[in-house]
Motif scaffolding. Structure first.
Motif, PDB file in Angstrom:
ATOM      1  N   ARG A   1      -7.732  74.909 146.503  1.00 47.54           N
ATOM      2  CA  ARG A   1      -6.735  75.182 145.515  1.00 47.54           C
ATOM      3  C   ARG A   1      -6.280  73.994 144.472  1.00 47.54           C
ATOM      4  NH1 ARG A   1      -2.509  79.509 147.840  1.00 47.54           N
ATOM      5  NH2 ARG A   1      -3.980  81.037 148.173  1.00 47.54           N
ATOM      6  N   GLU A   2      -6.272  74.378 143.168  1.00 49.78           N
ATOM      7  CA  GLU A   2      -5.875  73.574 142.257  1.00 49.78           C
ATOM      8  C   GLU A   2      -4.702  74.054 141.429  1.00 49.78           C
ATOM      9  OE1 GLU A   2      -8.677  71.681 139.877  1.00 49.78           O
ATOM     10  OE2 GLU A   2     -10.284  71.877 141.345  1.00 49.78           O
ATOM     11  N   SER A   3      -3.638  73.228 140.983  1.00 50.22           N
ATOM     12  CA  SER A   3      -2.470  73.780 140.228  1.00 50.22           C
ATOM     13  C   SER A   3      -2.795  73.801 138.785  1.00 50.22           C
ATOM     14  CB  SER A   3      -1.262  72.847 140.586  1.00 50.22           C
ATOM     15  OG  SER A   3      -0.879  73.193 142.012  1.00 50.22           O
ATOM     16  N   PHE A   4      -2.085  74.698 138.094  1.00 50.71           N
ATOM     17  CA  PHE A   4      -2.049  74.457 136.720  1.00 50.71           C
ATOM     18  C   PHE A   4      -0.744  75.223 136.054  1.00 50.71           C
ATOM     19  CE2 PHE A   4      -3.936  78.822 137.273  1.00 50.71           C
ATOM     20  CZ  PHE A   4      -3.323  79.406 136.223  1.00 50.71           C
ATOM     21  N   THR A   5      -0.297  74.874 135.028  1.00 51.99           N
ATOM     22  CA  THR A   5       1.012  75.583 134.568  1.00 51.99           C
ATOM     23  C   THR A   5       0.653  76.563 133.649  1.00 51.99           C
ATOM     24  OG1 THR A   5       2.043  73.442 134.972  1.00 51.99           O
ATOM     25  CG2 THR A   5       3.246  74.976 133.507  1.00 51.99           C
ATOM     26  N   THR A   6       1.386  77.644 133.608  1.00 46.66           N
ATOM     27  CA  THR A   6       1.214  78.456 132.298  1.00 46.66           C
ATOM     28  C   THR A   6       2.520  79.394 131.998  1.00 46.66           C
ATOM     29  OG1 THR A   6      -0.172  80.600 131.973  1.00 46.66           O
ATOM     30  CG2 THR A   6       0.860  80.701 133.891  1.00 46.66           C
ATOM     31  N   GLN A   7       2.679  79.997 130.918  1.00 49.09           N
ATOM     32  CA  GLN A   7       3.973  80.547 130.634  1.00 49.09           C
ATOM     33  C   GLN A   7       3.625  82.112 130.699  1.00 49.09           C
ATOM     34  OE1 GLN A   7       4.881  79.492 126.846  1.00 49.09           O
ATOM     35  NE2 GLN A   7       5.223  77.183 127.314  1.00 49.09           N
ATOM     36  N   ILE A   8       4.581  82.828 131.208  1.00 47.77           N
ATOM     37  CA  ILE A   8       4.368  84.403 131.236  1.00 47.77           C
ATOM     38  C   ILE A   8       5.983  84.723 130.612  1.00 47.77           C
ATOM     39  CG2 ILE A   8       2.861  84.252 133.356  1.00 47.77           C
ATOM     40  CD1 ILE A   8       5.081  84.999 135.111  1.00 47.77           C
ATOM     41  N   ASP A   9       5.921  86.278 130.414  1.00 51.93           N
ATOM     42  CA  ASP A   9       7.152  86.917 130.012  1.00 51.93           C
ATOM     43  C   ASP A   9       7.918  86.982 131.150  1.00 51.93           C
ATOM     44  OD1 ASP A   9       5.874  87.610 127.575  1.00 51.93           O
ATOM     45  OD2 ASP A   9       5.035  89.530 128.324  1.00 51.93           O
ATOM     46  N   HIS A  10       9.203  87.005 130.920  1.00 50.55           N
ATOM     47  CA  HIS A  10      10.448  86.914 131.836  1.00 50.55           C
ATOM     48  C   HIS A  10      10.338  88.336 132.673  1.00 50.55           C
ATOM     49  CE1 HIS A  10      14.360  86.202 133.357  1.00 50.55           C
ATOM     50  NE2 HIS A  10      14.728  87.594 133.231  1.00 50.55           N
ATOM     51  N   GLU A  11      10.023  89.497 132.174  1.00 50.25           N
ATOM     52  CA  GLU A  11       9.869  90.609 133.038  1.00 50.25           C
ATOM     53  C   GLU A  11       8.802  90.651 134.012  1.00 50.25           C
ATOM     54  OE1 GLU A  11       9.598  90.815 129.452  1.00 50.25           O
ATOM     55  OE2 GLU A  11      11.438  91.643 129.224  1.00 50.25           O
ATOM     56  N   ASP A  12       7.501  89.675 133.624  1.00 47.45           N
ATOM     57  CA  ASP A  12       6.608  89.536 134.731  1.00 47.45           C
ATOM     58  C   ASP A  12       7.030  88.493 135.770  1.00 47.45           C
ATOM     59  OD1 ASP A  12       4.822  91.291 133.424  1.00 47.45           O
ATOM     60  OD2 ASP A  12       3.923  89.715 132.061  1.00 47.45           O
ATOM     61  N   LEU A  13       7.687  87.679 135.414  1.00 45.86           N
ATOM     62  CA  LEU A  13       8.374  86.537 136.417  1.00 45.86           C
ATOM     63  C   LEU A  13       9.336  87.475 137.356  1.00 45.86           C
ATOM     64  CD1 LEU A  13       8.707  83.902 137.550  1.00 45.86           C
ATOM     65  CD2 LEU A  13      10.400  83.622 135.944  1.00 45.86           C
ATOM     66  N   ILE A  14      10.113  88.284 136.900  1.00 45.27           N
ATOM     67  CA  ILE A  14      10.962  89.118 137.896  1.00 45.27           C
ATOM     68  C   ILE A  14       9.941  90.002 138.597  1.00 45.27           C
ATOM     69  CG2 ILE A  14      12.414  91.088 137.798  1.00 45.27           C
ATOM     70  CD1 ILE A  14      13.772  88.229 136.674  1.00 45.27           C
ATOM     71  N   ARG A  15       9.123  90.534 138.229  1.00 48.64           N
ATOM     72  CA  ARG A  15       7.984  91.454 138.959  1.00 48.64           C
ATOM     73  C   ARG A  15       7.354  90.571 140.302  1.00 48.64           C
ATOM     74  NH1 ARG A  15       4.963  94.264 134.171  1.00 48.64           N
ATOM     75  NH2 ARG A  15       5.604  96.333 134.542  1.00 48.64           N
ATOM     76  N   LEU A  16       6.881  89.410 139.690  1.00 43.57           N
ATOM     77  CA  LEU A  16       6.203  88.583 140.390  1.00 43.57           C
ATOM     78  C   LEU A  16       7.449  88.103 141.846  1.00 43.57           C
ATOM     79  CD1 LEU A  16       4.194  85.847 138.405  1.00 43.57           C
ATOM     80  CD2 LEU A  16       3.201  87.589 139.963  1.00 43.57           C
ATOM     81  N   LYS A  17       8.488  87.695 141.455  1.00 40.93           N
ATOM     82  CA  LYS A  17       9.672  87.416 142.379  1.00 40.93           C
ATOM     83  C   LYS A  17       9.988  88.394 143.384  1.00 40.93           C
ATOM     84  CE  LYS A  17      11.996  83.652 139.719  1.00 40.93           C
ATOM     85  NZ  LYS A  17      13.027  83.232 139.027  1.00 40.93           N
ATOM     86  N   ALA A  18      10.006  89.689 142.891  1.00 42.87           N
ATOM     87  CA  ALA A  18      10.117  91.019 143.401  1.00 42.87           C
ATOM     88  C   ALA A  18       9.067  91.138 144.741  1.00 42.87           C
ATOM     89  CB  ALA A  18      10.518  92.015 142.781  1.00 42.87           C
ATOM     90  N   LEU A  19       7.652  91.233 144.028  1.00 36.66           N
ATOM     91  CA  LEU A  19       6.687  91.189 145.024  1.00 36.66           C
ATOM     92  C   LEU A  19       6.627  90.381 145.962  1.00 36.66           C
ATOM     93  CD1 LEU A  19       4.638  93.520 143.732  1.00 36.66           C
ATOM     94  CD2 LEU A  19       2.811  91.689 144.107  1.00 36.66           C
ATOM     95  N   ALA A  20       6.702  89.112 145.625  1.00 38.51           N
ATOM     96  CA  ALA A  20       6.885  88.141 146.397  1.00 38.51           C
ATOM     97  C   ALA A  20       7.796  87.993 147.804  1.00 38.51           C
ATOM     98  CB  ALA A  20       7.127  86.547 146.133  1.00 38.51           C
ATOM     99  N   GLU A  21       9.197  88.534 147.355  1.00 40.02           N
ATOM    100  CA  GLU A  21      10.146  88.801 148.271  1.00 40.02           C
ATOM    101  C   GLU A  21       9.720  90.153 149.195  1.00 40.02           C
ATOM    102  OE1 GLU A  21      14.954  90.118 148.354  1.00 40.02           O
ATOM    103  OE2 GLU A  21      14.176  88.543 146.533  1.00 40.02           O
ATOM    104  N   VAL A  22       9.294  91.189 148.401  1.00 42.14           N
ATOM    105  CA  VAL A  22       8.922  92.451 149.471  1.00 42.14           C
ATOM    106  C   VAL A  22       7.948  91.895 150.365  1.00 42.14           C
ATOM    107  CG1 VAL A  22       7.537  94.487 149.110  1.00 42.14           C
ATOM    108  CG2 VAL A  22       9.405  93.904 147.544  1.00 42.14           C
ATOM    109  N   TYR A  23       6.933  91.285 150.058  1.00 38.81           N
ATOM    110  CA  TYR A  23       5.796  90.851 151.055  1.00 38.81           C
ATOM    111  C   TYR A  23       6.126  89.477 151.712  1.00 38.81           C
ATOM    112  CZ  TYR A  23       3.157  94.796 149.515  1.00 38.81           C
ATOM    113  OH  TYR A  23       2.830  96.057 149.156  1.00 38.81           O
TER     114      TYR A  23
END
Length: 115
Positions: free
Chosen positions: A23-45
Motif C-alpha cells: 500500500r501507498e498513501s496519497f491525499t485527495t479531496q472529497i465532498d463533505h457529505e462523502d466524508l460523512i458517509r465514509l466515517k459512518a461506513l467505517a463505524e458500522v463495520y
C-alpha cells in the motif's frame, strides 16, 4: 455498478479482510457529505477509514476496468471458431500499456528485477 462487487466488498469488510502489503498513501479531496458517509461506513463495520477507502478504491477500479468498452478496429488479430477477432481500439489497450509502463518504472525505482 454491479451488485456482485458491492456484495463482495461488504463481505470483505465484515470478514475484516485487510490486505496491507504494497500500500501507498496519497491525499485527495472529497465532498463533505462523502466524508460523512465514509466515517459512518467505517463505524458500522468497525474498520479504519483508510482500510475502507482502500477497499472502496480497489472495488471501484475493478468495476471500471470491467466496464471499459471494447471498440473493434479494422485489423484482425486472430480467429476464434472461424470468426475474426478485431483489435481493440478502445481505451483498454492504452490503459494496459500505461499500467505496464508505470509498473516497470515503479520496479526500477524500487530496485526490483521481477518484472
Amino acid at each position: 455498478m454491479s451488485d456482485d462487487y458491492f456484495s463482495t466488498l461488504l463481505q470483505n469488510l465484515e470478514d475484516n479482510a485487510k490486505h496491507r502489503s504494497g500500500r501507498e498513501s496519497f491525499t485527495t479531496q472529497i465532498d463533505h457529505e462523502d466524508l460523512i458517509r465514509l466515517k459512518a461506513l467505517a463505524e458500522v463495520y468497525d474498520i479504519d477509514i483508510q482500510d475502507l477507502c482502500a477497499a472502496l478504491f480497489h472495488t471501484m477500479l475493478q468495476e471500471l476496468e470491467a466496464r471499459m468498452p471494447y471498440r473493434p478496429g479494422t485489423e484482425i488479430i486472430r480467429m476464434e471458431d472461424g470468426d475474426p477477432v478485431y483489435e481493440d481500439v478502445g481505451p483498454m489497450p492504452r490503459y494496459l500499456s500505461i499500467i505496464r509502463r508505470l509498473e516497470a518504472e515503479s520496479s526500477q525505482a524500487n530496485g526490483d528485477t521481477k518484472h
